[in-house]
Design a protein around this motif. Structure first.
Motif, PDB file in Angstrom:
ATOM      1  N   TRP A 497      36.218  30.361  46.027  1.00 23.03           N
ATOM      2  CA  TRP A 497      37.019  30.527  47.245  1.00 23.03           C
ATOM      3  C   TRP A 497      38.355  29.808  47.126  1.00 23.03           C
ATOM      4  O   TRP A 497      39.397  30.315  47.548  1.00 23.03           O
ATOM      5  CB  TRP A 497      36.233  29.989  48.438  1.00 23.03           C
ATOM      6  CG  TRP A 497      37.044  29.853  49.691  1.00 23.03           C
ATOM      7  CD1 TRP A 497      37.389  30.838  50.573  1.00 23.03           C
ATOM      8  CD2 TRP A 497      37.630  28.645  50.208  1.00 23.03           C
ATOM      9  NE1 TRP A 497      38.148  30.330  51.599  1.00 23.03           N
ATOM     10  CE2 TRP A 497      38.309  28.985  51.403  1.00 23.03           C
ATOM     11  CE3 TRP A 497      37.640  27.323  49.786  1.00 23.03           C
ATOM     12  CZ2 TRP A 497      38.985  28.029  52.164  1.00 23.03           C
ATOM     13  CZ3 TRP A 497      38.314  26.377  50.550  1.00 23.03           C
ATOM     14  CH2 TRP A 497      38.978  26.737  51.715  1.00 23.03           C
ATOM     15  N   ARG A 498      38.333  28.620  46.518  1.00 24.38           N
ATOM     16  CA  ARG A 498      39.560  27.852  46.366  1.00 24.38           C
ATOM     17  C   ARG A 498      40.536  28.562  45.432  1.00 24.38           C
ATOM     18  O   ARG A 498      41.749  28.632  45.710  1.00 24.38           O
ATOM     19  CB  ARG A 498      39.210  26.469  45.833  1.00 24.38           C
ATOM     20  CG  ARG A 498      40.349  25.485  45.809  1.00 24.38           C
ATOM     21  CD  ARG A 498      39.832  24.124  45.414  1.00 24.38           C
ATOM     22  NE  ARG A 498      39.100  24.199  44.147  1.00 24.38           N
ATOM     23  CZ  ARG A 498      38.277  23.258  43.728  1.00 24.38           C
ATOM     24  NH1 ARG A 498      38.036  22.200  44.493  1.00 24.38           N
ATOM     25  NH2 ARG A 498      37.674  23.369  42.559  1.00 24.38           N
ATOM     26  N   ARG A 501      41.894  31.659  47.215  1.00 24.06           N
ATOM     27  CA  ARG A 501      42.876  31.282  48.238  1.00 24.06           C
ATOM     28  C   ARG A 501      44.198  30.890  47.595  1.00 24.06           C
ATOM     29  O   ARG A 501      45.282  31.204  48.121  1.00 24.06           O
ATOM     30  CB  ARG A 501      42.311  30.129  49.064  1.00 24.06           C
ATOM     31  CG  ARG A 501      43.193  29.715  50.231  1.00 24.06           C
ATOM     32  CD  ARG A 501      42.568  28.568  50.984  1.00 24.06           C
ATOM     33  NE  ARG A 501      43.411  28.142  52.082  1.00 24.06           N
ATOM     34  CZ  ARG A 501      43.156  27.108  52.868  1.00 24.06           C
ATOM     35  NH1 ARG A 501      42.051  26.383  52.651  1.00 24.06           N
ATOM     36  NH2 ARG A 501      43.971  26.777  53.848  1.00 24.06           N
ATOM     37  N   THR A 505      47.885  32.986  48.228  1.00 26.69           N
ATOM     38  CA  THR A 505      48.968  32.371  48.996  1.00 26.69           C
ATOM     39  C   THR A 505      50.299  33.043  48.744  1.00 26.69           C
ATOM     40  O   THR A 505      51.200  32.986  49.574  1.00 26.69           O
ATOM     41  CB  THR A 505      49.083  30.875  48.651  1.00 26.69           C
ATOM     42  OG1 THR A 505      49.198  30.729  47.233  1.00 26.69           O
ATOM     43  CG2 THR A 505      47.859  30.122  49.138  1.00 26.69           C
TER      44      THR A 505
END
Length: 513
Positions: A497-498, A501, A505
């Motif tokens: 998920w990190r 994400r 961005t």
């Protein structure tokens, strides 16, 4: 009143006349065979729980990638183990066991890979063994019981499967089961066919049920889940066998008076210190002092050849220190020699780390070289522990237990590190020194470009960031890592998920993929 015994009277008659003696005979209970229908009926709760866990596994895993679903299934399995154990009192040790179990689930919650799965399986096994043994025994006993659990589990599954099959085949009341359920099941099948034929919505609902599509692989998945889960539900059957210690034959005592004795240990420590002092001096001149190497010795060979053999040297030194400890424990002079030698080994490990660092600076970082850095650090820590053991007069078991704890702690921390991203960032930060002809001109390419692209989706932030900064493509269309996708909440993982994400961005990042 004294009883009178009549010889020759059949046992059945004597039993029928028990009322004449005024006492009821003590009839020993008759053990039912394991394959009887009554034995099967004694565990309907376990069968229901097994079915529930199979359906839960199907809902969580089938058709989806592993992620937070592993954590949910692990919690459900641990709760089931507690339920079938029959224990209702919560003790102080149970809280610690639950905390350790929860800590073992965190690595897979971060990212699912081999090391995190090792902690996942270990935490499930440890909690199950703790509950089965009622929290009794030393840590070594619990570890041994965990190993025996996985050795006994396959045989227990086969034994229970055979027992259940024999119970169904040899059941005396099978006719009664047919009378009770034959008509309802047959009529229900007929009504189901009619409903499917007359209602498209009902047809769609039915054919979306698990396994209706005839997928054999799904049935095999259910069977695999059942085989893995069932031993956790019948831990009580294996409890006594898990308690039995391993029958490890003791190694015969070696008669080596000429090898290990006080005088040989003294001579060895003096000779070893002199040899290691020579090695330490050479490192001080050529490695730390950056003196010019002798003719015929390249910097790459000096850096590479000395990295891994010195680790083996330090390991052998630690083994010798453990074996010779009884001879130096009460002699301060020998303790000083041993501590001096261990200190030289620590300096040797520092030199090995510097050698590996020079080699990595020249040829890049890989998983194996990262593991070598970690291994060297652990060896140095182990040598320091041996020195502390010598000073404090501890036994070898004390030192081995702490080394095992250090190993588990280091591996646990490593399971949370994104080594793929770290390796890619390091290699991409190096100045290009290799050139190849591309499109009629000379363009800089990296020696380990293919390796960087093979690191996978967790290296995508480093790759995309480099491409945006330099405008140069690291990977081609044929070897570009897949974009980390989380298509369903079951596949969620903190690291994935990190990374997703981070990539999301900036829309331009995704367009460059």
């Amino acid at each position: 009143m004294r009883g009178y015994l009549m010889r020759g009277v059949p046992a059945s008659v004597r039993m029928d006349a028990w009322w004449m003696s005024g006492e009821a005979p003590v009839v020993p209970p008759v053990d039912k065979p394991e394959g009887s229908m009554q034995a099967v009926r004694r565990s309907p709760v376990r069968l229901v729980l097994l079915l529930a866990l199979i359906l839960l596994a199907d809902w969580l895993f089938w058709g989806y990638g592993a992620g937070v679903s592993l954590v949910l299934f692990g919690v459900a399995l641990a709760a089931t183990v507690w339920l079938v154990s029959g224990r209702r009192d919560w003790r102080r040790g149970d809280t610690l066991a639950a905390l350790v179990f929860g800590a073992g689930l965190l690595p897979v919650l971060d990212y699912v890979h081999g090391l995190s799965m090792l902690f996942y399986i270990g935490s499930l096994t440890g909690f199950a063994v703790w509950v089965a043994l009622n929290g009794q025994g030393r840590l070594a006993d619990l570890l041994q019981a965990g190993v025996r659990f996985w050795l006994l589990a396959p045989m227990q599954v086969l034994r229970d499967a055979r027992t259940g099959g024999q119970a169904v085949v040899q059941a005396q009341d099978m006719r009664g089961l047919l009378r009770a359920w034959g008509l309802p099941v047959a009529a229900s099948v007929i009504f189901l066919v009619l409903f499917v034929a007359g209602n498209p919505v009902f047809e769609n609902l039915v054919f979306r049920l698990p396994g209706i599509d005839g997928d054999v692989s799904r049935l095999l998945f259910w069977a695999l889940v059942a085989a893995l889960v069932w031993p956790f539900l019948v831990l009580q059957k294996m409890r006594q066998r898990m308690r039995v210690p391993f029958d490890i034959p003791k190694a015969p005592r070696l008669s080596v008076p000429a090898l290990f004795n006080p005088q040989s240990v003294v001579n060895s420590l003096v000779l070893f210190n002199l040899m290691f002092a020579l090695q330490t001096g050479l490192d001080a001149v050529y490695l730390w002092g950056h003196a010019e190497l002798p003719e015929g010795v390249s910097p790459a060979a000096f850096a590479h050849r000395g990295a891994y053999p010195l680790v083996l040297t330090a390991l052998l030194a630690g083994l010798f220190a453990m074996v010779s400890r009884p001879y130096v424990q009460k002699r301060r002079g020998l303790q000083a020699l041993l501590l001096l030698w261990l200190g030289q080994n620590v300096a040797l490990m520092a030199g090995a780390v510097l050698r590996l660092d020079l080699y990595v600076d020249a040829y890049g970082l890989t998983y194996l070289r990262v593991a070598a850095f970690i291994w060297m650090g652990m060896v140095a820590a182990g040598l320091a522990l041996i020195g502390w053991q010598v000073l404090r007069g501890r036994e070898n078991g004390w030192m081995l237990a702490r080394m095992a704890g250090l190993l588990v702690a280091v591996l646990y921390l490593c399971s949370f590190v994104n080594f793929a991203d770290m390796i890619a960032r390091f290699n991409l930060s190096r100045e290009p020194d290799v050139y190849a002809v591309q499109g009629g001109g000379r363009a800089p390419v990296r020696l380990d470009g293919d390796y960087i692209c093979a690191l996978g989706s967790m290296a995508m932030p480093a790759i995309v960031e480099y491409q945006q900064k330099t405008g140069q493509a690291v990977c081609g269309a044929w070897n570009m890592p897949a974009y980390p996708q989380i298509d369903n909440w079951r596949e969620w993982g903190f690291r994935k998920w990190r990374v997703q994400r981070y990539l999301a961005t900036d829309t331009a990042m995704e367009n460059k993929l």
